[in-house]
Design a protein around this motif. Structure first.
Motif, PDB file in Angstrom:
ATOM      1  N   ASP A 150       5.910  -0.329  -6.964  1.00  0.00           N
ATOM      2  CA  ASP A 150       5.222   1.005  -7.628  1.00  0.00           C
ATOM      3  C   ASP A 150       4.878   1.967  -6.689  1.00  0.00           C
ATOM      4  O   ASP A 150       4.128   1.604  -5.611  1.00  0.00           O
ATOM      5  CB  ASP A 150       4.343   0.260  -8.511  1.00  0.00           C
ATOM      6  N   VAL A 161      -0.276  -2.459  -0.509  1.00  0.00           N
ATOM      7  CA  VAL A 161      -0.011  -4.019  -0.975  1.00  0.00           C
ATOM      8  C   VAL A 161       0.711  -4.494   0.250  1.00  0.00           C
ATOM      9  O   VAL A 161       1.927  -3.766   0.807  1.00  0.00           O
ATOM     10  CB  VAL A 161       0.986  -4.285  -2.277  1.00  0.00           C
ATOM     11  N   HIS A 187       0.022 -10.761 -10.360  1.00  0.00           N
ATOM     12  CA  HIS A 187       0.647  -9.736 -10.806  1.00  0.00           C
ATOM     13  C   HIS A 187      -0.371  -8.980 -11.691  1.00  0.00           C
ATOM     14  O   HIS A 187      -0.223  -7.742 -11.823  1.00  0.00           O
ATOM     15  CB  HIS A 187       1.788 -10.365 -11.911  1.00  0.00           C
ATOM     16  N   LEU A 230      -2.114  -6.708  -9.330  1.00  0.00           N
ATOM     17  CA  LEU A 230      -0.968  -5.309  -8.871  1.00  0.00           C
ATOM     18  C   LEU A 230      -1.031  -4.561  -9.998  1.00  0.00           C
ATOM     19  O   LEU A 230      -1.078  -3.233  -9.777  1.00  0.00           O
ATOM     20  CB  LEU A 230       0.263  -5.932  -8.740  1.00  0.00           C
ATOM     21  N   HIS A 231      -1.336  -4.871 -11.750  1.00  0.00           N
ATOM     22  CA  HIS A 231      -1.163  -4.070 -12.679  1.00  0.00           C
ATOM     23  C   HIS A 231      -2.763  -3.223 -12.372  1.00  0.00           C
ATOM     24  O   HIS A 231      -2.738  -2.051 -13.086  1.00  0.00           O
ATOM     25  CB  HIS A 231      -1.048  -4.716 -13.664  1.00  0.00           C
ATOM     26  N   TYR A 282      -4.339  -4.521  -0.655  1.00  0.00           N
ATOM     27  CA  TYR A 282      -4.108  -5.712  -1.155  1.00  0.00           C
ATOM     28  C   TYR A 282      -3.286  -6.827  -0.453  1.00  0.00           C
ATOM     29  O   TYR A 282      -2.216  -6.706  -0.373  1.00  0.00           O
ATOM     30  CB  TYR A 282      -3.890  -5.817  -2.454  1.00  0.00           C
ATOM     31  N   SER A 301      -5.770  -7.672 -16.741  1.00  0.00           N
ATOM     32  CA  SER A 301      -6.015  -6.714 -15.550  1.00  0.00           C
ATOM     33  C   SER A 301      -7.326  -5.674 -15.635  1.00  0.00           C
ATOM     34  O   SER A 301      -7.799  -5.283 -14.633  1.00  0.00           O
ATOM     35  CB  SER A 301      -4.568  -5.875 -15.631  1.00  0.00           C
ATOM     36  N   ILE A 328       1.156   2.477  -5.540  1.00  0.00           N
ATOM     37  CA  ILE A 328       0.688   1.135  -4.741  1.00  0.00           C
ATOM     38  C   ILE A 328       1.345   0.569  -3.555  1.00  0.00           C
ATOM     39  O   ILE A 328       1.059  -0.474  -2.865  1.00  0.00           O
ATOM     40  CB  ILE A 328       0.079   0.054  -5.502  1.00  0.00           C
ATOM     41  N   ASP A 356       6.847  -5.671  -8.536  1.00  0.00           N
ATOM     42  CA  ASP A 356       5.613  -4.690  -8.986  1.00  0.00           C
ATOM     43  C   ASP A 356       5.136  -3.886  -7.837  1.00  0.00           C
ATOM     44  O   ASP A 356       4.559  -2.686  -8.052  1.00  0.00           O
ATOM     45  CB  ASP A 356       4.742  -5.799  -9.568  1.00  0.00           C
ATOM     46  N   ALA A 357       5.045  -4.603  -6.593  1.00  0.00           N
ATOM     47  CA  ALA A 357       4.452  -3.789  -5.714  1.00  0.00           C
ATOM     48  C   ALA A 357       5.223  -2.703  -4.940  1.00  0.00           C
ATOM     49  O   ALA A 357       4.615  -1.879  -4.386  1.00  0.00           O
ATOM     50  CB  ALA A 357       4.320  -4.949  -4.415  1.00  0.00           C
ATOM     51  N   LEU A 387      -4.137  -2.374  -9.793  1.00  0.00           N
ATOM     52  CA  LEU A 387      -4.386  -1.596  -8.344  1.00  0.00           C
ATOM     53  C   LEU A 387      -4.378  -0.122  -8.472  1.00  0.00           C
ATOM     54  O   LEU A 387      -4.877   0.511  -7.829  1.00  0.00           O
ATOM     55  CB  LEU A 387      -3.482  -2.098  -7.478  1.00  0.00           C
ATOM     56  N   LEU A 410       6.681 -10.025  -8.034  1.00  0.00           N
ATOM     57  CA  LEU A 410       5.581  -9.473  -7.378  1.00  0.00           C
ATOM     58  C   LEU A 410       6.137  -8.292  -6.486  1.00  0.00           C
ATOM     59  O   LEU A 410       5.439  -7.266  -6.535  1.00  0.00           O
ATOM     60  CB  LEU A 410       4.898 -10.519  -6.640  1.00  0.00           C
TER      61      LEU A 410
END
Length: 1339
Positions: free
Chosen positions: A1211, A1218, A1166, A1169-1170, A1184, A1289, A1214, A1208-1209, A1172, A1205
């Motif tokens: 977003d 991902v 995570h 991801l933050h 990624y 991050s 990004i 979060d991906a 990225l 995850l």
């Protein structure tokens, strides 16, 4: 007007615990805000970062705690319950019954079960580590905050260090300064005080941020100054801190040529500012001409500056023919300035990250004038927080992970101590130094260059130690450090170059090792077993401070207290202090112990000597209980197991003698304290909450061992008519959880008052926020104090109160005495020898029977302080007009008798006597049997530890081998099963002809899966079935097996934390090779015993790195004689063009970041991801890849983590960058993904990962790696990859961007990783196992 920065001191009241998201001050659209508990953050415009804790709400669902419940209480609302959880360390789950209002607060793991309309649950999203609140600052004390804005970015500095960066749109003229207000409607007040707010119309440099904390330092130009709190005074770091150093008078010939080497691409404006400061702040009549030596290829034009007088004309730029490393750059600069100006009396070198304080040059030159034999003088360098970074260095023995052995290296002295720490306030001759800032005579510089100075590529961390050694070798010239010259370090510490370490060791290692050996006061090897925290741990740390380098000393530390669950328990101590302890831990595997000093729990003596349960070492224990008799079991231990006992007082010696311990075995070694650290001259008092004229401090645990009830009663009675004039500050915690919750503590105190039977006491209700002065002021500090906080609080009160019944040795009485504070104490026990009537208000006592749940104390008596006497003592202290004079007597006694150095000399003398008498006997010492049964560990751990080892069979003479392997096995998705399968695949073909290997798989009790491997087996060991272990051992012993390989990790074996592995190993009659996969810095007592007994029952123990071998000794007391290092294997990979691998995986044209492995929260994905969104801004073609499925052994938490995850991906920033490959891949396909990667990312959140198959595979494939510094990575990636801090991050983002932007560096790391992996392929590793099997089975 455009605002560049705003700064101010802010003090947070304890009531911040009860609010969320409040503002201390704001200008325009930028605010300094706080989220409970005491977490500062920068809020700009409408983009309010939300650092508060977020909960996933589950209405009408009941959550059940799978770990343990922290607290159960009634809460008026669910919102109130969430607020309590936010303030409760470790709380991640809230479960509330809406009908009864009963609420459960849970730690860590959880499960959601059936629907239930009466219940409401919430689980914390992204829970922080339970041991800390990330980013929190100290409440009830002053903290310094700075907001700066420039070039579209806003920075928040906390106490001199950069905490947060945020994007800012162009700011218009600022609106008036708002204090304690915010644009949000619900933020009506700020729970604290704000003072001395300053505003500058420009950006502040990092060193200026520090300097702005004090009006004493040379920083000016602020346009606004606000004294927000009239009663407030600036909270100085110390009485002497930040004052200008004494500058000598007019010095003749105080001119110096200053070399400023630049080897990295540098912001020219910043270098010019440094040059300006170097010239302006020389001090006295000194002058400096600065030479910028551009060794980075930036092509700076000579004298191309826009600096104003007096700088213009005194700055030059030197250009070597090409890029140079640091040493060569300095050498070139010195040669050039000496040629250009042969008459210059002095030359100086300053690294570009430093900023000088006034008088830097005059202070250095004055050192040369006063010490004519000195060739060079170094400046003292401070961190940005005002503590010492370096004040010279000395050579000490360390274990170097990169070199894989012990070496003698320079270590910084006094790092992390207050800059005015007395030993660092006088000139001192040093043997080594960090290259920071120094001056030398021009003649010495010429001699140094002639003798090879700065001719080896050592870098700025080692080149000056090399310089000091050369100066001494070729001219017997001394090197000094001067406290009169001070610089501020603006850069973070960088890791040492391993190649430079190796080069330095080749140059000087033999000489330094010989000198180190000649400096030893005794040849005896000493292990000091100490707790990781608490008073006993601190006492041991204090003494080793002065013993390192005088003894062959090692430290062994295992966790001991609930707040010692993490390896960073020494983080509150000065940096060099904590580094020393970690350094001594690292020596253990290579230092067998002649003497063991056991300063841990008296009931755990058997946990450390080797082999387990018996020892031939000279054993020393320490006893300090203030009881009138000694538990029989403890007394027997002292009589029969210990060679001698150290006690803190003659009183204790008499008690032990009365219990039958021989007098010649008892030695008085008093407690000690660093009287120069606890020096009233360097610690300025701070204003404590609602502090009155006379303030008392009481520090104790809220339990039966202390007399806290007497203290509370006596204080309230003494001052019932003087409520507005006194304060009692209480530092306490409640057992068994050692909780510091104020509401719990106040409740316990009020319960006592109500049950006291005294009408006056019953009428009092103590509260954290009293509305009036109807009762004397009592303030509970409400949390564990760090060392510097304790110092400041002790400095701020007038008297320390020492309540005790059985032992007061964890009370900071010596610390308070050293700070010049009088004591109120009973006249009971050993403390009476320390606390004398001329500086204490003594209290009589009566002896009463012990009433406690601790069985070891039953039948004894302890002291009960007399409440009337204690009341009188409070009043006497209150009325005294000579408290300062009384306190001065207390400090004098500490300095003369109990300073660390004095007591350390006593210890050294006693250990020398032991070495010269007891250890030089003609016959070897006979092992002593140690009773393990008294240790508080589970019964099955006891049982397996006491289980006799089976008699070995005659060894096999035939070449063919029959080997049993006990491990988890495929298809179980488990890292150890994968490791074992790969090892056996390559082991079988290498064994002698007709050899065989059979796997006995460890399985869950509920299933017996099919296995895959060299040999199928119908035998299984169900993890929790003891009968299976017995039958498997019988099978191995009776069926002609020659050896057994055990794969060990605590979670795959049965019994309490895997205890049955010890029973099984002891049943085997054949040689046992135990492969240890997991080592922790903080094993519990049961795991400690298991690891020791498994190692003792094994013919050989295999670990996968020298660092792990060292850990066995450092952390677990297991010497390295039978420990074999065989690395984690990796597939033998042929060179594959990443472009070809990418085309197969539909990744053509992409830059691939890869993390693979079974997914769990500890993987830290995570965090990538933050990071990225910022990465893809600059590199939109980045993809990624997250390759792996949720860890099957982890259950719901890992499933939930995977879902998080995926969320979060999603977003939008990004979404296209991902990809998840959510399955367990076969080796061939997994290798294809590895070969396609450009950068491998390992963002693990736990530092105790000792072996990572993923990292091994990545390096074998020749990949550039960005990783957190977990154990395996910290040893393998030094000089071969990028290591970043944990759970950050931003750090991961910068590490990845660094490799993406620098292809040359990426190629360098790829090549270094490939070279490192040579000989670590599975076939090579299997050869090592074959050799080991042949050795252990040889006739």
């Amino acid at each position: 007007m455009y605002i560049g920065s705003v700064a101010g001191w802010v003090r947070l009241d304890y009531s911040l615990d009860d609010v969320l998201d409040v503002t201390a001050f704001s200008i325009g659209s930028a605010s300094l805000k706080f989220a409970a508990p005491a977490v500062p953050y920068l809020a700009v415009e409408e983009a309010w970062p939300d650092l508060r804790r977020h909960f996933d709400y589950q209405p009408n669902r009941r959550c059940r705690c799978a770990d343990r419940t922290l607290k159960i209480s009634h809460t008026p609302s669910f919102q109130s319950a969430l607020r309590q959880c936010v303030q409760l360390p470790g709380c991640t789950v809230v479960v509330r019954n809406s009908q009864s209002q009963m609420t459960f607060f849970c730690l860590a793991a959880y499960t959601i079960s059936e629907s239930d309309a009466a219940w409401f649950s919430a689980s914390l999203r992204d829970p922080p580590p339970i041991h800390r609140y990330a980013g929190a600052v100290t409440a009830d004390s002053w903290n310094y905050f700075v907001l700066t804005y420039s070039s579209g970015k806003a920075n928040l500095y906390v106490n001199g260090a950069l905490r947060q960066t945020a994007e800012v749109s162009p700011l218009a003229d600022f609106s008036p300064l708002h204090l304690g207000r915010s644009p949000r409607w619900f933020e009506g007040r700020f729970p604290g005080q704000v003072g001395n707010v300053r505003v500058w119309p420009r950006q502040l440099e990092p060193h200026e941020v520090v300097m702005s904390m004090s009006p004493e330092l040379p920083i000016t130009g602020h346009v606004l100054n606000v004294n927000a709190t009239p009663r407030w005074a600036w909270p100085a770091a110390g009485k002497s801190a930040w004052t200008k150093p004494a500058v000598p008078g007019q010095l003749s010939q105080c001119d110096a040529a200053v070399v400023l080497p630049m080897v990295d691409r540098t912001n020219l404006a910043q270098v010019q500012i440094l040059a300006s400061h170097l010239q302006r702040y020389t001090g006295g009549s000194c002058h400096a001409k600065v030479f910028l030596v551009d060794c980075s290829g930036q092509d700076l034009a000579p004298d191309s500056t826009s600096l104003t007088e007096p700088v213009a004309g005194t700055l030059a730029t030197l250009h070597p023919a090409g890029e140079l490393h640091w040493d060569a750059c300095v050498r070139f600069g010195l040669q050039q300035v000496l040629e250009r100006d042969p008459e210059t009396p002095y030359v100086a070198v300053v690294v570009e990250s430093l900023r000088p304080l006034y008088g830097w040059l005059s202070g250095l030159v004055n050192g040369l004038h006063q010490h004519t034999d000195a060739a060079a003088v170094f400046a003292k360098v401070l961190f940005a927080n005002g503590t010492i970074k370096s004040s010279g260095s000395r050579f000490e023995k360390v274990f170097d992970d990169y070199l894989g052995r012990q070496v003698v290296q320079p270590v910084a002295m006094y790092a992390g101590y207050p800059w005015s720490y007395r030993p660092a306030m006088k000139p001192a001759e040093i043997r080594a130094a960090d290259c920071s800032a120094w001056v030398m005579r021009a003649s010495a510089a010429r001699s140094l260059l002639e003798n090879g100075g700065f001719s080896v590529e050592l870098g700025s961390s080692l080149a000056c130690s090399d310089m000091a050694l050369r100066l001494y070798r070729y001219g017997r010239h001394a090197v000094l450090v001067s406290p009169a010259s001070i610089f501020i370090e603006t850069a973070t510490e960088s890791r040492q170059d391993p190649a430079a370490l190796q080069a330095f060791d080749e140059l000087w290692g033999r000489d330094l090792a010989a000198q180190y050996a000649s400096d030893l006061a005794s040849n005896a090897t000493v292990s000091w077993v100490m707790q990781c925290g608490g008073s006993d741990g601190a006492k041991a740390y204090n003494l080793v401070q002065h013993l390192e380098g005088r003894l062959q000393l090692r430290a062994q530390i295992q966790r001991g207290w609930p707040f010692c669950e993490h390896p960073d328990v020494l983080q509150a101590a000065p940096l060099s202090f904590s580094r020393r302890v970690h350094r001594l831990r690292g020596l253990s595997a290579y230092l067998p112990s002649d003497i063991i000093i056991h300063q841990k729990d008296y009931r755990q003596l058997a946990a450390w000597p080797w082999p387990p349960n018996n020892s031939s070492s000279y054993l020393i224990g320490r006893y300090s209980w203030d009881l009138d008799r000694v538990n029989r079991q403890w007394a027997n231990q002292m009589k029969n197991e210990l060679d001698e006992v150290w006690v803190p007082s003659n009183w204790h010696a008499a008690i032990l003698e009365s219990q039958g311990v021989r007098a010649d075995k008892i030695f008085v070694i008093p407690d000690s304290v660093d009287s120069w650290m606890y020096d009233p001259d360097i610690w300025e008092p701070v204003t404590l909450p609602r502090q009155r004229r006379v303030a008392f401090l009481a520090s104790f645990r809220l339990d039966d061992y202390t007399g806290w009830q007497a203290v509370l009663s006596a204080y309230l009675k003494a001052f019932r008519n003087r409520t507005a004039d006194v304060s009692l500050y209480v530092h306490t915690a409640m057992l068994p959880e050692m909780t510091y919750r104020k509401d719990y503590i106040y409740d316990a105190m009020n319960t006592f008052l109500l049950s006291s039977g005294d009408p006056y006491l019953q009428s009092i209700s103590l509260d954290a926020d009293p509305r009036d002065d109807s009762a004397p002021h009592v303030h509970v500090l409400g949390r564990q104090l760090l060392q510097d906080e304790l110092l400041r609080i002790c400095s701020s009160v007038d008297v320390l109160v020492v309540p005790l019944r059985s032992e007061g040795w964890d009370v900071p009485y010596l610390e308070a005495m050293s700070l010049g504070k009088p004591i109120i104490s009973a006249t009971w026990g050993g403390l009476a020898e320390y606390i004398q009537p001329d500086f204490a208000f003594q209290v009589n006592h009566t002896m009463v029977p012990v009433h406690t749940s601790d069985k070891g104390l039953r039948g004894s008596n302890w002291a009960k302080p007399n409440v009337d006497d204690l009341t009188a003592a409070f009043l006497a202290a209150y009325r005294s007009r000579s408290l300062r004079a009384i306190g001065n007597k207390a400090r004098l006694r500490v300095v003369e008798r109990y300073d660390n150095k004095i007591v350390s000399n006593m210890v050294l003398e006693r250990l020398r006597e032991i070495g010269e008498s007891e250890l030089k006997l003609a016959s070897p010492r006979a092992p002593k049997s140690l009773d393990m049964a008294k240790d508080p560990i589970p019964v099955d751990v006891h049982m397996c530890g006491a289980f006799p080892k089976a008699s070995p069979r005659a060894k096999q003479s035939k070449p063919a081998l029959k080997v049993a392997v006990v491990s988890t096995a495929l298809p179980r998705r488990c890292g150890i099963a994968t490791f074992n399968a790969a090892l056996l695949e390559h082991l079988q073909p290498l064994l002698p002809k007709e050899s065989s290997v059979e796997i006995l798989p460890l399985v869950w009790d509920a299933e017996i899966p099919a296995t895959r491997g060299p040999e199928q087996s119908t035998r299984f060991i169900r993890q929790e079935n003891y009968g299976d272990y017995i039958s498997a051992a019988h099978y191995v012993n009776s069926e002609g097996f020659h050896a057994v390989i055990l794969q060990h990790e605590f979670g795959i074996w049965g019994g309490t934390v895997g205890s049955l592995v010890v029973c099984f190993a002891k049943m085997l009659e054949v040689p046992v090779i135990s492969v240890i996969h997991t080592l922790s810095d903080n094993l519990g007592n049961p795991q400690q015993y298991i690891l020791q007994h498994l190692s003792a029952a094994s013919t050989n123990v295999v670990v996968m790195s020298e660092s792990s071998r060292n850990k066995l000794g450092a952390l677990h007391g297991i010497p390295g004689a039978n420990v074999v290092v065989l690395p984690h294997g990796a597939p033998l990979m042929t060179a594959v063009d990443p472009l070809a691998a990418k085309s197969v995986l539909n990744l053509t044209g992409k830059t691939v970041l890869l993390t693979n492995g079974l997914l769990s929260p500890g993987k830290g994905i995570h965090l990538v991801l933050h990071a990225l969104p910022e990465i893809v801004k600059d590199f939109p073609n980045v993809v990624y890849l997250i390759v792996g499925e949720p860890h099957p052994d982890c259950g719901q938490p890992c499933t939930d983590y995977y879902a998080r995850l995926v969320k979060d991906a999603s977003d939008p920033r990004i979404l296209d960058n991902v990809r998840f490959v959510s399955k367990f891949l076969e080796n061939e396909l997994l290798l294809r993904y590895v070969q396609a990667a450009d950068i491998f990312v390992l963002p693990y959140t736990e530092r105790i990962t000792t072996n990572s198959g993923t990292l091994t595979m990545a390096m074998a494939a020749g990949k550039a790696v960005v990783s957190t510094a977990f154990d395996h990575a910290a040893s393998a990636l030094v000089g071969r990859g990028i290591l970043v801090e944990f759970e950050s991050s931003p750090a991961l983002r910068e590490g990845i961007l660094k490799l993406l932007r620098d292809e040359k560096l990426r190629v360098k790391f790829q090549s270094a990783a490939k070279d490192y992996s040579y000989g670590r392929d599975w076939r090579s590793v299997a050869r090592g196992y074959v050799s080991l099997l042949q050795n252990v089975t040889a006739a």
